[in-house]
Design a protein around this motif. Structure first.
Motif, PDB file in Angstrom:
ATOM      1  N   GLY A 181      -0.833  -4.767   5.196  1.00 37.57           N
ATOM      2  CA  GLY A 181      -0.533  -3.447   4.651  1.00 37.57           C
ATOM      3  C   GLY A 181      -1.699  -2.895   3.846  1.00 37.57           C
ATOM      4  N   TYR A 184      -0.968   1.004  -1.350  1.00 32.05           N
ATOM      5  CA  TYR A 184      -1.345   0.875  -2.764  1.00 32.05           C
ATOM      6  C   TYR A 184      -1.585  -0.587  -3.150  1.00 32.05           C
ATOM      7  N   ILE A 185      -0.577  -1.440  -2.869  1.00 27.55           N
ATOM      8  CA  ILE A 185      -0.634  -2.816  -3.352  1.00 27.55           C
ATOM      9  C   ILE A 185      -1.719  -3.611  -2.628  1.00 27.55           C
ATOM     10  N   GLU A 188      -5.184  -2.501  -3.946  1.00 28.40           N
ATOM     11  CA  GLU A 188      -5.458  -2.848  -5.351  1.00 28.40           C
ATOM     12  C   GLU A 188      -5.614  -4.368  -5.507  1.00 28.40           C
ATOM     13  N   GLU A 204      -3.499  -3.722   9.073  1.00 29.17           N
ATOM     14  CA  GLU A 204      -2.694  -2.514   8.893  1.00 29.17           C
ATOM     15  C   GLU A 204      -2.179  -2.043  10.241  1.00 29.17           C
ATOM     16  N   TYR A 205      -0.903  -1.739  10.270  1.00 31.02           N
ATOM     17  CA  TYR A 205      -0.218  -1.323  11.493  1.00 31.02           C
ATOM     18  C   TYR A 205      -0.724   0.031  12.008  1.00 31.02           C
ATOM     19  N   ALA A 266       2.345  -6.770   1.763  1.00 29.33           N
ATOM     20  CA  ALA A 266       2.430  -5.532   0.971  1.00 29.33           C
ATOM     21  C   ALA A 266       2.769  -4.390   1.906  1.00 29.33           C
ATOM     22  N   GLY A 268       5.469  -2.326   1.661  1.00 28.79           N
ATOM     23  CA  GLY A 268       6.417  -1.394   1.069  1.00 28.79           C
ATOM     24  C   GLY A 268       7.458  -2.115   0.223  1.00 28.79           C
ATOM     25  N   MET A 315       7.645   5.818  -4.717  1.00 33.67           N
ATOM     26  CA  MET A 315       8.071   4.746  -5.630  1.00 33.67           C
ATOM     27  C   MET A 315       7.015   4.592  -6.718  1.00 33.67           C
ATOM     28  N   ILE A 346      -1.821   7.667  -7.652  1.00 42.90           N
ATOM     29  CA  ILE A 346      -3.163   7.124  -7.908  1.00 42.90           C
ATOM     30  C   ILE A 346      -3.277   5.710  -7.363  1.00 42.90           C
TER      31      ILE A 346
HETATM   32  P1  NAD Z   1       2.822   1.194   0.912  1.00 47.98           P
HETATM   33  O1  NAD Z   1       3.945   1.914   1.513  1.00 47.98           O
HETATM   34  O2  NAD Z   1       1.888   1.890  -0.021  1.00 47.98           O
HETATM   35  O3  NAD Z   1       1.904   0.561   2.092  1.00 47.98           O
HETATM   36  C1  NAD Z   1       2.423  -0.334   3.056  1.00 47.98           C
HETATM   37  C2  NAD Z   1       1.502  -0.394   4.256  1.00 47.98           C
HETATM   38  O4  NAD Z   1       1.926  -1.453   5.100  1.00 47.98           O
HETATM   39  C3  NAD Z   1       1.524   0.870   5.093  1.00 47.98           C
HETATM   40  O5  NAD Z   1       0.201   1.314   5.286  1.00 47.98           O
HETATM   41  C4  NAD Z   1       2.187   0.418   6.405  1.00 47.98           C
HETATM   42  O6  NAD Z   1       1.737   1.134   7.516  1.00 47.98           O
HETATM   43  C5  NAD Z   1       1.801  -1.057   6.465  1.00 47.98           C
HETATM   44  N1  NAD Z   1       2.672  -1.907   7.310  1.00 47.98           N
HETATM   45  C6  NAD Z   1       4.031  -1.875   7.386  1.00 47.98           C
HETATM   46  N2  NAD Z   1       4.459  -2.825   8.272  1.00 47.98           N
HETATM   47  C7  NAD Z   1       3.367  -3.478   8.756  1.00 47.98           C
HETATM   48  C8  NAD Z   1       3.143  -4.560   9.694  1.00 47.98           C
HETATM   49  N3  NAD Z   1       4.149  -5.171  10.317  1.00 47.98           N
HETATM   50  N4  NAD Z   1       1.877  -4.980   9.948  1.00 47.98           N
HETATM   51  C9  NAD Z   1       0.843  -4.354   9.322  1.00 47.98           C
HETATM   52  N5  NAD Z   1       0.998  -3.337   8.429  1.00 47.98           N
HETATM   53  C10 NAD Z   1       2.236  -2.896   8.134  1.00 47.98           C
HETATM   54  O7  NAD Z   1       3.482  -0.104   0.235  1.00 47.98           O
HETATM   55  P2  NAD Z   1       2.942  -1.140  -0.850  1.00 47.98           P
HETATM   56  O8  NAD Z   1       1.444  -1.131  -0.923  1.00 47.98           O
HETATM   57  O9  NAD Z   1       3.651  -2.411  -0.546  1.00 47.98           O
HETATM   58  O10 NAD Z   1       3.503  -0.560  -2.200  1.00 47.98           O
HETATM   59  C11 NAD Z   1       4.922  -0.446  -2.393  1.00 47.98           C
HETATM   60  C12 NAD Z   1       5.250   0.688  -3.307  1.00 47.98           C
HETATM   61  O11 NAD Z   1       4.789   0.413  -4.599  1.00 47.98           O
HETATM   62  C13 NAD Z   1       4.614   1.972  -2.844  1.00 47.98           C
HETATM   63  O12 NAD Z   1       5.643   2.901  -2.579  1.00 47.98           O
HETATM   64  C14 NAD Z   1       3.757   2.427  -3.983  1.00 47.98           C
HETATM   65  O13 NAD Z   1       4.038   3.779  -4.296  1.00 47.98           O
HETATM   66  C15 NAD Z   1       4.146   1.533  -5.146  1.00 47.98           C
HETATM   67  N6  NAD Z   1       2.921   1.142  -5.843  1.00 47.98           N
HETATM   68  C16 NAD Z   1       2.221   2.074  -6.521  1.00 47.98           C
HETATM   69  C17 NAD Z   1       1.049   1.732  -7.158  1.00 47.98           C
HETATM   70  C18 NAD Z   1       0.288   2.774  -7.910  1.00 47.98           C
HETATM   71  O14 NAD Z   1       0.870   3.807  -8.262  1.00 47.98           O
HETATM   72  N7  NAD Z   1      -0.997   2.596  -8.137  1.00 47.98           N
HETATM   73  C19 NAD Z   1       0.559   0.447  -7.088  1.00 47.98           C
HETATM   74  C20 NAD Z   1       1.295  -0.491  -6.383  1.00 47.98           C
HETATM   75  C21 NAD Z   1       2.481  -0.119  -5.768  1.00 47.98           C
END
Ligand code: NAD
Length: 462
Positions: A181, A184-185, A188, A204-205, A266, A268, A315, A346
């Motif tokens: 994924g 964001y996570i 970072e 990344e998918y 990471a 979602g 989120m 951000i």
């Molecule tokens: P995200 O939704 O930001 O990203 C998930 C990524 O995983 C996407 O690009 C998606 O296409 C990919 N993906 C999904 N299934 C896959 C697969 N089978 N194989 C490969 N890639 C795949 O989710 P996240 O990074 O896990 O973060 C979760 C939530 O936490 C988010 O909604 C985010 O808003 C929140 N968050 C925010 C911050 C911040 O504000 N800085 C930091 C960390 C997390």
């Protein structure tokens, strides 16, 4: 257990819940908040935003000392780091902030219960755990947040295959970290371990990173992360992973298996709505566990409200805070409102990526005619002095009215710079308003002014 009858009970003490509790207490309500964890503050303070920012900061200092200080004429000799000290610093910051929420609860006379909450009926909640018992309240707000989404075929083992929670506390730097994924996570936490010496591969998918963010910025950010040493495989759907004694094998569709030391999933997050006894009050969720609410955050059951990650949308901690405040102000005064166009997002990588309002894709899809102003940090004096010239500011304004519709920044301190844009959007400012406001020289914020000038074809330094 102290008094068990309250005007308002909030389920969950994350940024949405604890902020709502404090605001409701300020408005004169008798408020209680229940959370299963001993430490208040939810995912954000305990195992999310705050600890990740602490590690991002420490790892960036190390990386900068190794790679960037010599350009400033500063020699530091051999640079090393103490991972245990970095992790301890992170834990100390988390402890201070979570205890801070406890103090704020005391100061505002918010009653706090510790234990797992579930509905027993309308206005009735049973708590299991330290403060076991039944609580009754006229109004109840569900603010229970979210948890890492699992990926079919990839079972979390709490060790080699884990979520962000584990990736905030690896006891040693993994030789090879694979991240599933590029959101964001993934970006970072991938950045943290890359800077500390891990080989980092992101699967990344989709055919791009950071879905939802401005695509020009995402493309430039990917190039920068690659230059930093991160490897990306786009269009790669992970279908399985297996942990052995020495590492993890990751299976993706149509690609060779990949071996690594640790796997960070990471992909979602999912709302924390199971185990809440929603059946007992006749409340349903959609297939992703989300609770439907109206414009006042009221669910279909009178007296029950929901905010933050459990209702869908971005989120983000600050989105949950705004909703929590609007919800309880609505309960106490009849008024409460959130402007979703003015909520920034951000990504705290280096450089940071920040966005507020509409993207170009949003505007195209909605058929809204817009004009655009772009300014690159390489032409900003302060960015040059900092040695941080990657990135740009992009401002989108309505073609006819000049009203600012969206602002997107990739660059140094983008997360702080975006606040000006959020205020501009909240106030309904035009690009000309932003351009006419004096921005001190020499600051990074001048890039914002120049981009606003560029909207009207009046940019000075480009
Ligand atoms: P995200 O939704 O930001 O990203 C998930 C990524 O995983 C996407 O690009 C998606 O296409 C990919 N993906 C999904 N299934 C896959 C697969 N089978 N194989 C490969 N890639 C795949 O989710 P996240 O990074 O896990 O973060 C979760 C939530 O936490 C988010 O909604 C985010 O808003 C929140 N968050 C925010 C911050 C911040 O504000 N800085 C930091 C960390 C997390």
């Amino acid at each position: 257990m102290s008094a068990t009858k309250h005007d308002l009970l909030i389920l969950g003490a994350g940024p949405g819940g604890y902020v709502a509790a404090i605001r409701a207490a300020q408005l004169g309500l008798n408020v209680a908040c229940v959370d299963a964890e001993p430490a208040l503050g939810g995912t954000c303070l305990r195992i999310g935003c705050i600890p990740s920012k602490a590690l991002l900061e420490s790892s960036e200092r190390y990386h900068e000392a190794r790679t960037a200080l010599s350009a400033h004429g500063v020699s530091v000799g051999d640079v090393s780091f103490d991972l245990a000290a970095m992790l301890a610093r992170k834990d100390k910051i988390v402890g201070e902030l979570t205890r801070g929420v406890e103090m704020l609860f005391k100061k505002n006379k918010v009653t706090r219960y510790q234990g797992h909450a579930r509905f027993a009926g309308p206005g009735r909640v049973v708590v299991d755990g330290k403060d076991a018992g039944e609580i009754t309240a006229k109004n109840i707000v569900i603010a229970t947040g979210s948890k890492p989404a699992p990926l079919p075929g990839v079972a979390f083992d709490g060790d080699r295959i884990g979520s962000s929670t584990e990736a905030l506390s690896y006891a040693e730097v993994p030789g090879h970290l694979v991240v599933i994924g590029a959101g964001y996570i993934g970006l970072e936490l991938g950045s943290v371990w890359l800077r500390l010496g891990a080989k980092v591969t992101v699967l990344e998918y989709l055919d791009r990173i950071l879905p939802g963010m401005d695509s020009d910025l995402a493309t430039e950010a990917k190039r920068i992360f690659e230059r930093q040493g991160m490897t990306f495989h786009l269009g790669r759907r992970v279908v399985g992973a297996k942990a052995g004694k020495r590492g993890v094998t990751v299976q993706s569709e149509g690609a060779e298996p990949l071996e690594c030391d640790r796997l960070l999933v990471a992909v979602g997050r999912l709302p924390n709505t199971d185990g809440l006894g929603l059946d007992a009050v006749g409340l349903a969720t959609d297939d992703r566990g989300r609770i439907a609410v109206d414009a006042h955050y009221a669910t279909s059951v009178p007296g029950i409200y929901a905010i933050g990650d459990v209702i869908g949308g971005a989120m983000l901690a600050h989105k949950a805070e705004e909703e929590g405040i609007a919800c309880v102000e609505g309960i106490a005064t009849g008024y409460g409102h959130v402007n979703y166009d003015a909520i920034p997002g951000i990504v705290y990588t280096h450089p940071e990526i920040a966005s507020v309002g509409k993207s170009e894709d949003d505007l195209k899809n909605a058929g809204i005619a817009y004009k655009k102003g772009v300014f690159f940090f390489r032409a900003n004096g302060r960015a040059k002095a900092l040695g941080e010239t990657d990135g740009r500011v992009k401002i989108l304004a309505d073609e006819k009215t000049d009203r600012v519709l969206g602002v997107h920044v990739l660059g140094p301190r983008a997360g702080d710079l975006i606040a000006e844009a959020a205020v501009a959007i909240e106030f309904g400012a035009s690009a000309e308003d932003m351009a006419r406001a004096s921005h001190a020289h020499p600051t990074l914020a001048e890039a914002m002014k120049e981009a606003a000038l560029a909207v009207g074809g009046r940019v000075i330094h480009a």
